[in-house]
Motif scaffolding. Structure first.
Motif, mmCIF file in Angstrom:
data_model
loop_
_atom_site.group_PDB
_atom_site.id
_atom_site.type_symbol
_atom_site.label_atom_id
_atom_site.label_comp_id
_atom_site.label_asym_id
_atom_site.label_seq_id
_atom_site.Cartn_x
_atom_site.Cartn_y
_atom_site.Cartn_z
ATOM 1 N N TRP A 62 0.875 -1.224 -0.094
ATOM 2 C CA TRP A 62 -0.143 -0.018 -0.045
ATOM 3 C C TRP A 62 1.188 1.271 -0.131
ATOM 4 O O TRP A 62 0.577 2.287 -0.795
ATOM 5 N N ALA A 66 1.090 4.080 -3.182
ATOM 6 C CA ALA A 66 0.776 5.461 -2.655
ATOM 7 C C ALA A 66 1.930 6.273 -3.406
ATOM 8 O O ALA A 66 1.703 7.552 -3.891
ATOM 9 N N LEU A 102 4.727 7.455 4.200
ATOM 10 C CA LEU A 102 4.433 6.590 3.219
ATOM 11 C C LEU A 102 5.519 5.598 3.096
ATOM 12 O O LEU A 102 5.578 4.228 3.089
ATOM 13 N N TRP A 318 -8.504 13.049 -5.888
ATOM 14 C CA TRP A 318 -7.865 13.443 -4.667
ATOM 15 C C TRP A 318 -8.612 14.803 -4.001
ATOM 16 O O TRP A 318 -8.451 14.842 -2.531
ATOM 17 N N PRO A 341 -5.010 2.292 -1.855
ATOM 18 C CA PRO A 341 -3.479 2.742 -1.667
ATOM 19 C C PRO A 341 -3.399 4.342 -2.101
ATOM 20 O O PRO A 341 -2.896 5.274 -1.493
ATOM 21 N N GLY A 342 -4.277 4.902 -3.173
ATOM 22 C CA GLY A 342 -4.185 6.111 -3.774
ATOM 23 C C GLY A 342 -4.912 7.064 -2.903
ATOM 24 O O GLY A 342 -4.677 8.216 -3.177
ATOM 25 N N LEU A 344 -4.037 7.280 0.374
ATOM 26 C CA LEU A 344 -3.280 7.537 1.443
ATOM 27 C C LEU A 344 -2.381 8.974 1.428
ATOM 28 O O LEU A 344 -2.442 9.448 2.218
#
Length: 436
Positions: A62, A66, A102, A318, A341-342, A344
């Motif tokens: 993840w 990210a 991250l 986003w 994951p995007g 995060l």
């Protein structure tokens, strides 16, 4: 020292003693029901991963996905600022901290899902996945790859899946105990709760497991997922969620709002199911008031709009996620769900911007309060508690550094914790771990 004058009173000493006796039961009830916030670290999000998809590399995967999304769609601070509307002053520190987070700790709370994300499976398959989940969680805590909090979401306790839910919970917990013990960051989630009696049943499961394995009474806590209208308002017009907290007997650690199940339950059409819908705001407001002072934290829901596809589509998703997260933080929902994951990068960008833009004003107000220096705002002890809690949450998630908070406030972390202590002492119950 000068001689003190005698102070005149009119009431006999027995009056206070009598009032104390009359209110003794109230004092005890206040201490039991409203112990205050436990003072532990609260994760900023919860990530759900289907049990069959979870493996030893999930958390790192993840984080890597990210980072790859950042590299592709926001390769520098300026690009992220343009995508999200960040100010120039915030862009660099937020971007740097997001990337560092991250790389270091991409997931703060992970739930291995045996419910909607997993679905119905043959019993043998779910048995195997529950045992494997226990082994992987034990290994992750042993080798340092675990999230600060990890656990499972079992199936719910209605008749159709009740036996399966109980068996999966038993296999998972038994596997952990036999592997070496329950980890400090263990979290369990009970979904689709409609009646307080289902919470009572979960308490009984916890008690029976503790007895069977010789664990300390109260070791097992759990979150309650709020996904039905009946969990907010009972047939008799009372707030069901308040009764659920009481039914948990001190074991409830959180209330998690289920955006899509709840929205569907009250008839919101699919295009309008969102955590900022008025129906969602009402449910979470009831949850928040019911939980206030009890030590039970409220968690916001999620968005199902995924940041995938071309850059314009990713940036739009986003902005939506960033805006919903900032909105939740302003409403004191300090935790939410992340579905992909995007999500995060925008989870941490929103959280870090929230704490960094408020750092200097909050620090100045708390410093003035601590020094009794006054200032443009006259703060009270309750506000000092809120200010210190704000700074502690920022420290816990990586938005703030201890040295800058100390420099701006003149206070150490123990000082901050002193201002943020619960109003009443809480009994030790299984649940989220203490702040590091």
């Amino acid at each position: 020292m000068g001689r003190r004058e005698k102070v005149a009173t009119s009431l006999a000493g027995t009056v206070g003693a009598g009032i104390g006796r009359a209110l003794a039961a109230v004092d005890a009830d206040l201490a039991r029901r409203y112990p205050g916030d436990p003072g532990t670290r609260q994760p900023v999000h919860t990530v759900y991963v289907p049990a069959d998809a979870f493996d030893a590399g999930t958390i790192r995967s993840w984080g890597d996905q990210a980072l790859a999304a950042l590299d592709e769609h926001a390769p520098d601070a300026g690009a992220l600022a343009r995508a999200l509307g960040l100010s120039d002053a915030l862009a660099e520190p937020v971007y740097a901290r997001v990337r560092a987070k991250l790389e270091r700790e991409p997931v703060e709370d992970l739930r291995i899902d045996f419910e909607d994300g997993y679905g119905p499976r043959p019993d043998g398959e779910e048995d195997d996945d529950a045992a494997r989940a226990a082994r992987l969680v034990h290994e992750a805590y042993g080798n340092g790859t675990a999230a600060p909090y990890m656990g499972i979401r079992m199936k719910w306790l209605e008749a159709a899946v009740r036996d399966r839910a109980i068996r999966t919970l038993d296999i998972f917990l038994t596997g952990l105990v036999e592997a070496g013990g329950l980890p400090q960051g263990l979290v369990l989630t009970l979904p689709k709760v409609t009646y307080p009696e289902q919470v009572t049943a979960m308490v009984r499961l916890a008690e029976e497991f503790e007895k069977a394995r010789g664990l300390e009474p109260g070791r097992l806590g759990f979150e309650i997922q709020i996904e039905t209208s009946q969990s907010i308002l009972a047939a008799d017009g009372t707030a069901t969620v308040a009764r659920m907290i009481d039914a948990a007997g001190g074991r409830a650690t959180g209330l998690h709002y289920g955006t899509f199940d709840y929205s569907a339950c009250v008839g919101v059409s699919a295009a309008y199911q969102s955590s900022d819908h008025p129906a969602a705001d009402h449910a979470k407001a009831v949850m928040q008031v019911a939980a206030a002072g009890t030590g039970v934290r409220v968690c916001d829901g999620s968005t199902n709009v995924l940041p995938v596809g071309p850059a314009a589509q990713v940036h739009e998703a986003w902005r939506l996620h960033y805006g919903l997260t900032r909105r939740a933080l302003a409403r004191a929902y300090y935790q939410g769900w992340d579905m992909h994951p995007g999500h995060l990068p925008t989870r941490y960008a929103a959280v870090y911007a929230f704490y960094r833009e408020g750092l200097e004003p909050a620090a100045a107000r708390l410093a003035a309060y601590a020094a009794k220096a006054g200032g443009a705002v006259m703060d009270e002890p309750a506000t000092a508690k809120a200010l210190s809690g704000y700074l502690l949450r920022g420290l816990d998630c990586g938005a703030l550094d201890a040295d800058e908070v100390s420099r701006l406030t003149g206070l150490t972390r123990p000082d901050l914790e002193g201002f943020a202590i619960p109003r009443r002492a809480a009994p030790a119950v299984g649940g989220p771990q203490a702040r590091p």
